[in-house]
Design a protein around this motif. Structure first.
Motif, PDB file in Angstrom:
ATOM      1  N   TYR A 259       0.845  -1.193   0.000  1.00 12.63           N
ATOM      2  CA  TYR A 259       0.000   0.000   0.000  1.00 12.63           C
ATOM      3  C   TYR A 259       0.882   1.246   0.000  1.00 12.63           C
ATOM      4  O   TYR A 259       1.965   1.259   0.600  1.00 12.63           O
ATOM      5  CB  TYR A 259      -0.863   0.062   1.268  1.00 12.63           C
ATOM      6  N   GLY A 260       0.377   2.328  -0.637  1.00 13.82           N
ATOM      7  CA  GLY A 260       1.032   3.631  -0.547  1.00 13.82           C
ATOM      8  C   GLY A 260       0.001   4.677  -0.170  1.00 13.82           C
ATOM      9  O   GLY A 260      -0.946   4.909  -0.924  1.00 13.82           O
ATOM     10  N   PHE A 261       0.153   5.286   1.012  1.00 11.48           N
ATOM     11  CA  PHE A 261      -0.804   6.272   1.500  1.00 11.48           C
ATOM     12  C   PHE A 261      -0.116   7.621   1.708  1.00 11.48           C
ATOM     13  O   PHE A 261       1.018   7.683   2.178  1.00 11.48           O
ATOM     14  CB  PHE A 261      -1.418   5.824   2.832  1.00 11.48           C
ATOM     15  N   GLY A 262      -0.835   8.701   1.356  1.00 10.45           N
ATOM     16  CA  GLY A 262      -0.312  10.048   1.569  1.00 10.45           C
ATOM     17  C   GLY A 262      -0.036  10.764   0.262  1.00 10.45           C
ATOM     18  O   GLY A 262      -0.058  10.167  -0.827  1.00 10.45           O
ATOM     19  N   ALA A 263       0.205  12.055   0.348  1.00 14.94           N
ATOM     20  CA  ALA A 263       0.444  12.884  -0.838  1.00 14.94           C
ATOM     21  C   ALA A 263       1.673  12.401  -1.588  1.00 14.94           C
ATOM     22  O   ALA A 263       2.755  12.274  -1.012  1.00 14.94           O
ATOM     23  CB  ALA A 263       0.624  14.345  -0.427  1.00 14.94           C
ATOM     24  N   GLY A 264       1.500  12.117  -2.882  1.00 13.55           N
ATOM     25  CA  GLY A 264       2.616  11.699  -3.718  1.00 13.55           C
ATOM     26  C   GLY A 264       3.071  10.268  -3.513  1.00 13.55           C
ATOM     27  O   GLY A 264       4.018   9.819  -4.160  1.00 13.55           O
ATOM     28  N   ALA A 265       2.404   9.531  -2.623  1.00 16.63           N
ATOM     29  CA  ALA A 265       2.818   8.152  -2.348  1.00 16.63           C
ATOM     30  C   ALA A 265       2.460   7.234  -3.513  1.00 16.63           C
ATOM     31  O   ALA A 265       1.477   7.459  -4.220  1.00 16.63           O
ATOM     32  CB  ALA A 265       2.151   7.643  -1.071  1.00 16.63           C
ATOM     33  N   HIS A 266       3.269   6.199  -3.693  1.00 15.62           N
ATOM     34  CA  HIS A 266       3.017   5.194  -4.722  1.00 15.62           C
ATOM     35  C   HIS A 266       2.704   3.850  -4.070  1.00 15.62           C
ATOM     36  O   HIS A 266       3.284   3.497  -3.036  1.00 15.62           O
ATOM     37  CB  HIS A 266       4.227   5.048  -5.641  1.00 15.62           C
ATOM     38  N   GLY A 267       1.776   3.130  -4.676  1.00 19.78           N
ATOM     39  CA  GLY A 267       1.431   1.800  -4.205  1.00 19.78           C
ATOM     40  C   GLY A 267       1.521   0.795  -5.332  1.00 19.78           C
ATOM     41  O   GLY A 267       1.521   1.146  -6.513  1.00 19.78           O
ATOM     42  N   LYS A 272      -1.532  -3.520 -10.884  1.00 23.43           N
ATOM     43  CA  LYS A 272      -1.492  -2.071 -11.103  1.00 23.43           C
ATOM     44  C   LYS A 272      -0.565  -1.367 -10.125  1.00 23.43           C
ATOM     45  O   LYS A 272      -0.360  -1.810  -9.000  1.00 23.43           O
ATOM     46  CB  LYS A 272      -2.899  -1.479 -10.983  1.00 23.43           C
ATOM     47  N   ARG A 273      -0.017  -0.276 -10.592  1.00 22.33           N
ATOM     48  CA  ARG A 273       0.730   0.647  -9.747  1.00 22.33           C
ATOM     49  C   ARG A 273      -0.033   1.964  -9.695  1.00 22.33           C
ATOM     50  O   ARG A 273      -0.541   2.437 -10.714  1.00 22.33           O
ATOM     51  CB  ARG A 273       2.146   0.872 -10.284  1.00 22.33           C
ATOM     52  N   THR A 274      -0.106   2.553  -8.515  1.00 22.11           N
ATOM     53  CA  THR A 274      -0.844   3.806  -8.341  1.00 22.11           C
ATOM     54  C   THR A 274       0.074   4.903  -7.835  1.00 22.11           C
ATOM     55  O   THR A 274       1.060   4.648  -7.143  1.00 22.11           O
ATOM     56  CB  THR A 274      -1.996   3.625  -7.336  1.00 22.11           C
ATOM     57  N   GLY A 275      -0.263   6.140  -8.204  1.00 25.46           N
ATOM     58  CA  GLY A 275       0.451   7.306  -7.706  1.00 25.46           C
ATOM     59  C   GLY A 275      -0.550   8.335  -7.216  1.00 25.46           C
ATOM     60  O   GLY A 275      -1.491   8.685  -7.930  1.00 25.46           O
ATOM     61  N   ASN A 276      -0.356   8.813  -6.008  1.00 19.37           N
ATOM     62  CA  ASN A 276      -1.295   9.762  -5.423  1.00 19.37           C
ATOM     63  C   ASN A 276      -1.034  11.199  -5.863  1.00 19.37           C
ATOM     64  O   ASN A 276       0.077  11.554  -6.273  1.00 19.37           O
ATOM     65  CB  ASN A 276      -1.232   9.702  -3.894  1.00 19.37           C
ATOM     66  N   ILE A 277      -2.064  12.025  -5.722  1.00 23.42           N
ATOM     67  CA  ILE A 277      -1.962  13.467  -5.960  1.00 23.42           C
ATOM     68  C   ILE A 277      -0.864  14.044  -5.070  1.00 23.42           C
ATOM     69  O   ILE A 277      -0.754  13.700  -3.895  1.00 23.42           O
ATOM     70  CB  ILE A 277      -3.318  14.144  -5.634  1.00 23.42           C
ATOM     71  N   ARG A 278      -0.056  14.946  -5.630  1.00 20.12           N
ATOM     72  CA  ARG A 278       1.052  15.528  -4.863  1.00 20.12           C
ATOM     73  C   ARG A 278       0.696  16.834  -4.154  1.00 20.12           C
ATOM     74  O   ARG A 278       1.021  16.984  -2.971  1.00 20.12           O
ATOM     75  CB  ARG A 278       2.270  15.755  -5.776  1.00 20.12           C
TER      76      ARG A 278
END
Length: 385
Positions: A259-267, A272-278
């Motif tokens: 899991y990747g949680f938080g601004a700009g974090a990647h999971g 699939k790979r995800t990237g969060n809003i920065r």
């Protein structure tokens, strides 16, 4: 199964000149809003309580820039959602000088058992030149306090090939770092990343980096110094006493899910790979609305998955295990890469034995060139379909 959790805290008291991670100057009101948004993201995406994971890593930024109350609020959510008691490794990043006794007790009471300290260099003048707030004396004070309260699983980060750094300068840093006899050291060559202070200086011709031959000499000095002191290299940039290898980072290098949680974090979740809003306001708004502050989702094809398995796995000195690869993908990697492997072995960059392929001592110095040999064309997979 998702093996690990990465949680990003983007706040810093000062922005380092080389850092390109998602980071912002600390602001208490904004940090309060961020903590609530982060908790909501975790709660929405992780169902139930006491979920089993092997590792948790709270990174930044500087997580310990948060107040006691803010930090406790996040730690409570993590403890509610994940089975901390059976988590193998629970790490938080910090800067020397960030800890008071109350924060140390807080971290320990919520199950954190590993500290990653951003030391970078043992030279006060150089610390100031790279934008760090702490002094060398703060490293001694912080490590002493942590060890007094039973947090002895400490890793320190070092950077070499810094502007105006000589081989002798780096030797002094290494010698001082080794004296702490810590279980883990991460040591990286400086990378000039866009949108950093150093990048702007570099573009203007005002950043004076050591010549490449000095950088290579620093790396060889690093490897030899660690080896002589019983600190074994297990990845291109990481060294540990046996049994203290970073289990969280091994999740990345083993190409396992997290899991990747938080601004700009990647999971990385199945397929699939995800990237969060920065940007912080946008992240907070979306995370509070629906707990899904995702900016990008990349579907991982078989081709990409295999390439990532090779690129990441070859960073480890143990390399790519044949049986593990076949178990994961259903075929032997020799059926795809026999020619590339043979070529790299002839160059002396790769070792091919019965259990695994892994970089040679010389191959470690040419890692990028080695990795390029494992790029695939779609037609390479045709006979496997």
């Amino acid at each position: 199964m998702v093996q690990s959790v990465y949680i990003h805290i983007p706040f810093c008291q000062q922005i380092c000149h080389y850092c390109d991670f998602t980071k912002f100057f600390y602001n208490e009101k904004l940090a309060d809003e961020y903590v609530e948004a982060l908790k909501n993201e975790i709660n929405v995406n992780v169902s139930g309580k006491n979920n089993k994971v092997k590792t948790i890593f709270i990174g930044g930024g500087t997580p310990t820039a948060l107040t006691f109350k803010q930090l406790r609020s996040i730690l409570e959510t993590i403890m509610d959602k994940f089975d901390i008691e059976n988590c193998d490794e629970y790490t938080i990043e910090a800067n020397p000088g960030d800890f008071d006794t109350d924060k140390i007790k807080l971290l320990k009471s919520y199950g954190i058992n590993r500290i990653s300290l951003g030391v970078q260099v043992f030279d006060d003048k150089m610390l100031e030149e790279i934008g760090r707030l702490h002094k060398v004396k703060d490293v001694y004070t912080t490590i002493n306090h942590l060890q007094q309260y039973g947090l002895s699983n400490i890793s320190i980060d070092l950077i070499y090939a810094l502007p105006n750094q000589t081989v002798e300068n780096f030797k002094q840093t290494l010698d001082e770092a080794i004296q702490f006899d810590l279980p883990h050291y991460s040591t990286y060559a400086l990378q000039i990343e866009p949108k950093t202070v150093f990048y702007n200086k570099f573009k203007k011709g005002k950043l004076h980096r050591p010549p490449q031959e000095d950088e290579v000499e620093m790396y060889e000095l690093l490897r030899n110094t660690m080896r002589k002191n019983g600190i074994e290299q297990y990845e291109i940039s990481n060294f540990a006493k046996p049994g203290y290898e970073s289990k969280h980072n091994l999740t990345y290098w083993n190409n396992d899910y997290y899991y990747g949680f938080g601004a700009g974090a990647h999971g990385y979740l199945p397929g699939k790979r995800t990237g969060n809003i920065r940007p912080l306001p946008a992240y907070v708004k979306q995370a509070m609305e629906d707990g899904k502050p995702i900016l990008t989702t990349d579907q991982i094809s078989l081709k990409e998955n295999i390439e990532e398995e090779l690129f990441l796995g070859l960073r480890k000195l143990s390399g790519i295990n044949r049986n593990n690869f076949e178990h994961k993908f259903g075929f032997k990697f020799d059926s795809l890469y026999s020619e590339s492997i043979s070529c790299l072995v002839q160059k002396g960059w790769l070792i091919n034995d019965t259990e695994a392929i892994h970089l040679s001592d010389q191959g470690i110095l040419f890692g990028n060139e080695v990795f390029e040999q494992f790029l695939l064309d779609d037609k390479d997979l045709n006979h496997l379909r």
